[in-house]
Design an enzyme around this catalytic site. Sequence first.
Site, PDB file in Angstrom:
ATOM      1  N   HIS A 142       0.850  -1.196   0.000  1.00  0.00           N
ATOM      2  CA  HIS A 142       0.000   0.000   0.000  1.00  0.00           C
ATOM      3  C   HIS A 142       0.877   1.234   0.000  1.00  0.00           C
ATOM      4  CE1 HIS A 142      -3.175   2.829   1.032  1.00  0.00           C
ATOM      5  NE2 HIS A 142      -3.989   1.906   0.574  1.00  0.00           N
ATOM      6  N   ASP A 179      -7.868  -5.774   0.266  1.00  0.00           N
ATOM      7  CA  ASP A 179      -8.323  -6.615  -0.838  1.00  0.00           C
ATOM      8  C   ASP A 179      -7.886  -8.066  -0.690  1.00  0.00           C
ATOM      9  OD1 ASP A 179      -9.620  -4.543  -2.158  1.00  0.00           O
ATOM     10  OD2 ASP A 179      -7.725  -3.811  -2.950  1.00  0.00           O
TER      11      ASP A 179
HETATM   12  N1  CMC Z   1       3.976  -7.588  -4.902  1.00  0.00           N
HETATM   13  C1  CMC Z   1       5.309  -7.620  -5.075  1.00  0.00           C
HETATM   14  N2  CMC Z   1       6.099  -6.541  -4.987  1.00  0.00           N
HETATM   15  C2  CMC Z   1       5.495  -5.364  -4.710  1.00  0.00           C
HETATM   16  C3  CMC Z   1       4.109  -5.256  -4.502  1.00  0.00           C
HETATM   17  C4  CMC Z   1       3.352  -6.423  -4.603  1.00  0.00           C
HETATM   18  N3  CMC Z   1       2.027  -6.389  -4.417  1.00  0.00           N
HETATM   19  N4  CMC Z   1       3.799  -3.980  -4.237  1.00  0.00           N
HETATM   20  C5  CMC Z   1       4.955  -3.299  -4.276  1.00  0.00           C
HETATM   21  N5  CMC Z   1       5.974  -4.133  -4.568  1.00  0.00           N
HETATM   22  C6  CMC Z   1       7.402  -3.791  -4.650  1.00  0.00           C
HETATM   23  C7  CMC Z   1       7.704  -3.077  -5.957  1.00  0.00           C
HETATM   24  O1  CMC Z   1       8.074  -3.991  -6.958  1.00  0.00           O
HETATM   25  C8  CMC Z   1       8.838  -2.181  -5.530  1.00  0.00           C
HETATM   26  O2  CMC Z   1      10.000  -2.969  -5.421  1.00  0.00           O
HETATM   27  P1  CMC Z   1      11.454  -2.360  -5.852  1.00  0.00           P
HETATM   28  O3  CMC Z   1      11.727  -1.296  -4.822  1.00  0.00           O
HETATM   29  O4  CMC Z   1      12.378  -3.506  -5.789  1.00  0.00           O
HETATM   30  O5  CMC Z   1      11.270  -1.805  -7.233  1.00  0.00           O
HETATM   31  C9  CMC Z   1       8.453  -1.760  -4.117  1.00  0.00           C
HETATM   32  O6  CMC Z   1       7.655  -2.843  -3.614  1.00  0.00           O
HETATM   33  C10 CMC Z   1       7.675  -0.451  -4.038  1.00  0.00           C
HETATM   34  O7  CMC Z   1       6.567  -0.550  -4.936  1.00  0.00           O
HETATM   35  P2  CMC Z   1       5.827   0.691  -5.571  1.00  0.00           P
HETATM   36  O8  CMC Z   1       5.071   0.227  -6.774  1.00  0.00           O
HETATM   37  O9  CMC Z   1       6.817   1.809  -5.756  1.00  0.00           O
HETATM   38  O10 CMC Z   1       4.852   1.088  -4.391  1.00  0.00           O
HETATM   39  P3  CMC Z   1       3.593   2.035  -4.493  1.00  0.00           P
HETATM   40  O11 CMC Z   1       3.408   2.623  -3.174  1.00  0.00           O
HETATM   41  O12 CMC Z   1       3.735   2.969  -5.657  1.00  0.00           O
HETATM   42  O13 CMC Z   1       2.398   1.015  -4.863  1.00  0.00           O
HETATM   43  C11 CMC Z   1       0.521  -0.417  -4.716  1.00  0.00           C
HETATM   44  C12 CMC Z   1       1.359   0.674  -4.007  1.00  0.00           C
HETATM   45  C13 CMC Z   1      -0.719  -0.714  -3.871  1.00  0.00           C
HETATM   46  C14 CMC Z   1       0.071   0.092  -6.094  1.00  0.00           C
HETATM   47  C15 CMC Z   1       1.387  -1.699  -4.869  1.00  0.00           C
HETATM   48  O14 CMC Z   1       1.805  -2.155  -3.602  1.00  0.00           O
HETATM   49  C16 CMC Z   1       0.666  -2.809  -5.623  1.00  0.00           C
HETATM   50  O15 CMC Z   1       0.704  -2.831  -6.866  1.00  0.00           O
HETATM   51  N6  CMC Z   1      -0.003  -3.760  -4.885  1.00  0.00           N
HETATM   52  C17 CMC Z   1      -0.774  -4.799  -5.527  1.00  0.00           C
HETATM   53  C18 CMC Z   1      -2.139  -4.285  -5.917  1.00  0.00           C
HETATM   54  C19 CMC Z   1      -3.045  -4.088  -4.717  1.00  0.00           C
HETATM   55  O16 CMC Z   1      -3.159  -4.951  -3.870  1.00  0.00           O
HETATM   56  N7  CMC Z   1      -3.733  -2.937  -4.683  1.00  0.00           N
HETATM   57  C20 CMC Z   1      -4.725  -2.635  -3.666  1.00  0.00           C
HETATM   58  C21 CMC Z   1      -4.305  -1.510  -2.754  1.00  0.00           C
HETATM   59  S1  CMC Z   1      -5.387  -1.390  -1.318  1.00  0.00           S
HETATM   60  C22 CMC Z   1      -6.926  -0.945  -1.977  1.00  0.00           C
HETATM   61  C23 CMC Z   1      -6.949   0.486  -2.355  1.00  0.00           C
HETATM   62  O17 CMC Z   1      -7.035   1.318  -1.442  1.00  0.00           O
HETATM   63  O18 CMC Z   1      -6.884   0.783  -3.560  1.00  0.00           O
END
Ligand code: CMC
Length: 426
Positions: free
Chosen positions: A315, A372
């Site tokens: 998140h 989720d």
């Molecule tokens: N699985 C594996 N690796 C992950 C995941 C994941 N679900 N989420 C983040 N990472 C890794 C990502 O690859 C990155 O690694 P590195 O530093 O090596 O490149 C690091 O963690 C940071 O990721 P980010 O994409 O920069 O983080 P963010 O804060 O921009 O993204 C997120 C947040 C929710 C989009 C992401 O965690 C994600 O895609 N999660 C899966 C989808 C999900 O479950 N979404 C629902 C969120 S809760 C409901 C809502 O409020 O919308």
Amino acid sequence: MKNTVTIIDNRTNKEYEFDIVDATRGPSVVDISTFYTQTGMFTYDNGYTSTASCKSDITFIDGTKGELRYRGIEISELAQKHSYLDVCYLLLNSKLPSEEELNDFDLELRHRAFLHEGLRHLFQAFPAGAHPMATLSAATAALSTFYYDHLNINNENDYQEMARRIIAKIPTIAAFAFRHSIGAPFIHPDIDRSFSENFLYMLRAYPGGKMHRNIKGENVIREIEIKALDTIFTLHADHEQNASTTTVRSVASTGAHPYVAISAGISALWGRAHGGANESVIAQLEMIGSVENVDSFIARVKDPNDSFRLMGFGHRVYKNFDPRAKILKELQDQLKKELVLDSHLMDIAHKIEEIALNDEYFIKRNLYPNIDFYSGVILTALKIPKSMFTPVFVIGRTVGWITQWIEFKKDKTMKIARPRQLYLGK
Ligand code: CMC
């Protein structure tokens, strides 16, 4: 004396001063609204990781402590002691309702849940098998054609009426979108049923409002199911300036109709990185297929050359735990005793959770299960089809979007959303 931040341009040694504005909870902000006029430069913040886009007093999140509050009240208290309609009233009116206020609010929503016959015909235009999220977004935009004269509304009473109408109608539109997607006849809302019960009824009932009875002759919509769905709606009701809410506010900033702003929010929510994750979690668990396959799946997630992500994990704001996920995990345990939860999928989910919570890759990146990860198993136990998981999120979140829309309209200092860019072209 004012608190300020000084920025030094190391090329020229010139100093620029910006005011610090304190929040009532959470981090202070640096007011950079004069940054461009002072320095001739823009600020760059990909994905708005450090940017506050507005002032708000609706919802507060402390991502480090795992805290979520609506109008100052903690989410665990609201989920335990209050109904979703209490929460809607709280978000819209900044206070919990008295018994009489709640009765009036409930009655009004029941009356407003019906759709204009013209809107009903719109569904026939969509192809069979259309995803309910696409139909829901389109039909919500179409709702603005029936209430077009409300475009220039300018007072609190009208804002509130707009809000109550959309909150009441969204579950009906969502249920119709689903029934159209499977070619089933529409079931109109039942005035005698509560908000959450009505949604289950519109998904499950047969023409003429007849309901299945179980082997004991009991009505199949059980109190425990209604309470579980009501809690899920409460947990989704608002979440400060997430992607879909920011979309709603951006559309609002141009002066467009509130229902097209909500429609844009629905579209933004659909993506897998946001609300669409709830559908993807179950699809992913089904794809893994068995507990034995979890290890190889986790290896793929950790492979830097593979863009595969674990749905329902991570998140932007919660870096310790998601308090909504904690409540849903407890709810899952309670429901286990009363409802048929898919133990096969739950075993796979438990194994993933166990590995992820102890694995260096996830610990280092603060990746924890989010709302989720748990909602899908519960929604499946409520016999809600997978394609309706994200529409359930929409139903819960509509009150948040419209409350944020009202806040935007009432704040006369707000401007059109118009970011700048770092131009790297020719
Ligand atoms: N699985 C594996 N690796 C992950 C995941 C994941 N679900 N989420 C983040 N990472 C890794 C990502 O690859 C990155 O690694 P590195 O530093 O090596 O490149 C690091 O963690 C940071 O990721 P980010 O994409 O920069 O983080 P963010 O804060 O921009 O993204 C997120 C947040 C929710 C989009 C992401 O965690 C994600 O895609 N999660 C899966 C989808 C999900 O479950 N979404 C629902 C969120 S809760 C409901 C809502 O409020 O919308």
